[in-house]
Design a protein around this motif. Structure first.
Motif, mmCIF file in Angstrom:
data_model
loop_
_atom_site.group_PDB
_atom_site.id
_atom_site.type_symbol
_atom_site.label_atom_id
_atom_site.label_comp_id
_atom_site.label_asym_id
_atom_site.label_seq_id
_atom_site.Cartn_x
_atom_site.Cartn_y
_atom_site.Cartn_z
ATOM 1 N N SER A 51 0.817 -1.198 0.000
ATOM 2 C CA SER A 51 0.000 0.000 0.000
ATOM 3 C C SER A 51 0.855 1.253 0.000
ATOM 4 O O SER A 51 1.968 1.281 0.528
ATOM 5 N N ARG A 52 0.304 2.341 -0.562
ATOM 6 C CA ARG A 52 0.986 3.621 -0.585
ATOM 7 C C ARG A 52 0.997 4.273 0.797
ATOM 8 O O ARG A 52 1.702 5.254 1.006
ATOM 9 N N ILE A 53 0.188 3.754 1.703
ATOM 10 C CA ILE A 53 0.115 4.327 3.048
ATOM 11 C C ILE A 53 0.509 3.279 4.087
ATOM 12 O O ILE A 53 -0.077 3.203 5.154
ATOM 13 N N SER A 54 1.507 2.475 3.768
ATOM 14 C CA SER A 54 1.904 1.379 4.653
ATOM 15 C C SER A 54 2.304 1.870 6.037
ATOM 16 O O SER A 54 2.174 1.146 7.028
ATOM 17 N N GLY A 55 2.790 3.114 6.134
ATOM 18 C CA GLY A 55 3.208 3.624 7.424
ATOM 19 C C GLY A 55 2.075 4.096 8.301
ATOM 20 O O GLY A 55 2.302 4.492 9.454
ATOM 21 N N ALA A 56 0.848 4.049 7.793
ATOM 22 C CA ALA A 56 -0.292 4.553 8.559
ATOM 23 C C ALA A 56 -0.897 3.503 9.478
ATOM 24 O O ALA A 56 -1.795 3.815 10.262
ATOM 25 N N THR A 57 -0.437 2.261 9.412
ATOM 26 C CA THR A 57 -1.033 1.206 10.221
ATOM 27 C C THR A 57 0.003 0.139 10.560
ATOM 28 O O THR A 57 1.015 -0.011 9.864
ATOM 29 N N ILE A 58 -0.281 -0.603 11.616
ATOM 30 C CA ILE A 58 0.549 -1.756 11.966
ATOM 31 C C ILE A 58 -0.190 -3.055 11.659
ATOM 32 O O ILE A 58 0.351 -4.141 11.853
ATOM 33 N N LYS A 59 -1.425 -2.933 11.187
ATOM 34 C CA LYS A 59 -2.201 -4.106 10.806
ATOM 35 C C LYS A 59 -1.614 -4.710 9.528
ATOM 36 O O LYS A 59 -1.033 -4.004 8.701
ATOM 37 N N PRO A 60 -1.764 -6.017 9.337
ATOM 38 C CA PRO A 60 -1.178 -6.647 8.144
ATOM 39 C C PRO A 60 -1.908 -6.315 6.852
ATOM 40 O O PRO A 60 -1.356 -6.511 5.768
ATOM 41 N N VAL A 61 -3.132 -5.808 6.946
ATOM 42 C CA VAL A 61 -3.946 -5.578 5.749
ATOM 43 C C VAL A 61 -4.537 -4.176 5.805
ATOM 44 O O VAL A 61 -4.926 -3.686 6.866
#
Length: 241
Positions: A102-112
């Motif tokens: 995802s382009r916003i991978s840093g916005a969450t710690i969830k795997p999906v």
């Protein structure tokens, strides 16, 4: 002659402004692979400008059909709003993907993370169809333990930008495009029950419309009126309701 704008309420006039028309009820139903034909008709009925807003480019009919054929109903979730003739007025596609892609991978710690795309027929504008589809998608994310809902759209897509801002999504603009994401609260028993009830009501609404449509077809065959084809009866819907 009454002055222009005389309907506006003035202090002490006692004349209220005209009542705003009520929006029709919008029922959002989860779709399955059996609805793929309906999805194709909905997407193909979108004009060039609507395809640009939905897909980010003016897709040809062949590419639109390919997109509909490649929707993975086992991985993703697709929602739809039907009119009384069982044509899709709006479609919301909730696609789930690994966080790393995802382009916003840093916005969450969830795997999906979940990405949401929506399209609404021109005749259904102003009915709140897009907003209802978005709310249903965010609830699905909540109950699926996904805490980040992402949208990518053109900055010129005023409707989607309005929905994003109204939902409190964080918006980032870059070269005429916009990335927006919303942090989703954890699920609870109330949200699970609410989603189940919404789906049951939408299913009941669909069954009633399907039975009514079947009754009309039966009546047309009995009376012989079904042999007369309307000018716009070409096997597929026009753009709109």
């Amino acid at each position: 002659m009454a002055p222009l704008f005389s309907w506006l309420k003035r202090p002490g006039s006692g004349t209220p402004p005209p009542a705003q028309p009520e929006r029709p009820l919008v029922f959002v139903k989860e779709l399955s692979s059996r609805s793929r034909r309906h999805l194709m008709r909905h997407f193909l009925a979108l004009g060039e400008s609507d395809r640009l807003l939905r897909f980010g480019s003016k897709l040809s009919d062949d590419l639109v059909v390919r997109y509909a054929e490649q929707i993975d109903f086992e991985r993703d979730t697709v929602f739809g709003v039907y009119d009384r003739r069982l044509r899709l007025l709006g479609v919301g596609h909730l696609a789930f993907a690994p966080r790393e892609s995802s382009r916003i991978s840093g916005a969450t710690i969830k795997p999906v993370v979940a990405e949401f795309g929506v399209s609404v027929s021109s005749a259904a504008r102003g009915m709140g169809v897009g907003t209802r589809l978005f709310l249903r998608a965010s609830m699905r994310c909540r109950n699926a333990d996904v805490d980040t809902l992402y949208m990518h759209c053109l900055s010129s897509n005023k409707v989607m930008m309005h929905i994003a801002k109204k939902a409190g999504m964080e918006i980032h603009r870059d070269y005429g495009e916009a990335d927006a994401y919303l942090k989703i609260k954890p699920a609870n028993s109330a949200t699970v029950f609410q989603e189940a009830m919404q789906e049951q009501v939408a299913m009941l609404d669909y069954i009633v419309k399907a039975n009514f449509k079947a009754l009309l077809k039966w009546g047309a065959r009995v009376t012989g009126l079904g042999n007369r084809r309307k000018p716009d009866d070409h096997g597929g819907p026009r753009n709109g309701a």
